[in-house]
Design a protein around this motif. Structure first.
Motif: not given
Length: 99
Positions: A14-15, A31-37, A55-56
């Motif tokens: 739930n990030a 600023i930024g979000i990166q998923t594992f995908g 969310i990674a």
């Protein structure tokens, strides 16, 4: 020398919800979000479908503070007491070797 301590919150899937909450409640800037995908694929470690949207790593700016988030990887338990870490950053290379 600059030395900063930044909170890093680890959540159990739930990030993204927490990011939206802090964005509104604290007027945080994402600023930024990166998923594992979105991470580069590793043929030796195929990514399960349930991990792709988690969310990674995410970074929010709250005033002068960096607030970071990630989700646990599916199947990894979130243990109470281990879900908040402190990221220590410095621009002093000699000081950083002590960490």
């Amino acid at each position: 020398m600059t030395l900063r301590l930044n909170p890093y919150l680890v959540l159990d899937g739930n990030a993204r919800e927490a990011i939206r909450f802090y964005e509104k409640a604290l007027d945080a800037q994402v600023i930024g979000i990166q998923t594992f995908g979105e991470m580069p694929e590793n043929p030796e470690f195929p990514l399960p479908a349930e991990a792709k949207d988690r969310i990674a790593h995410a970074l929010l700016k709250v005033g002068e503070t960096d607030l970071m988030f990630s989700d646990t990887f599916p199947g990894q338990p979130l243990q109470k007491g281990n879900h908040v870490t402190i990221c220590i950053t410095t621009n002093d290379t000699l000081k950083s070797k002590k960490f």
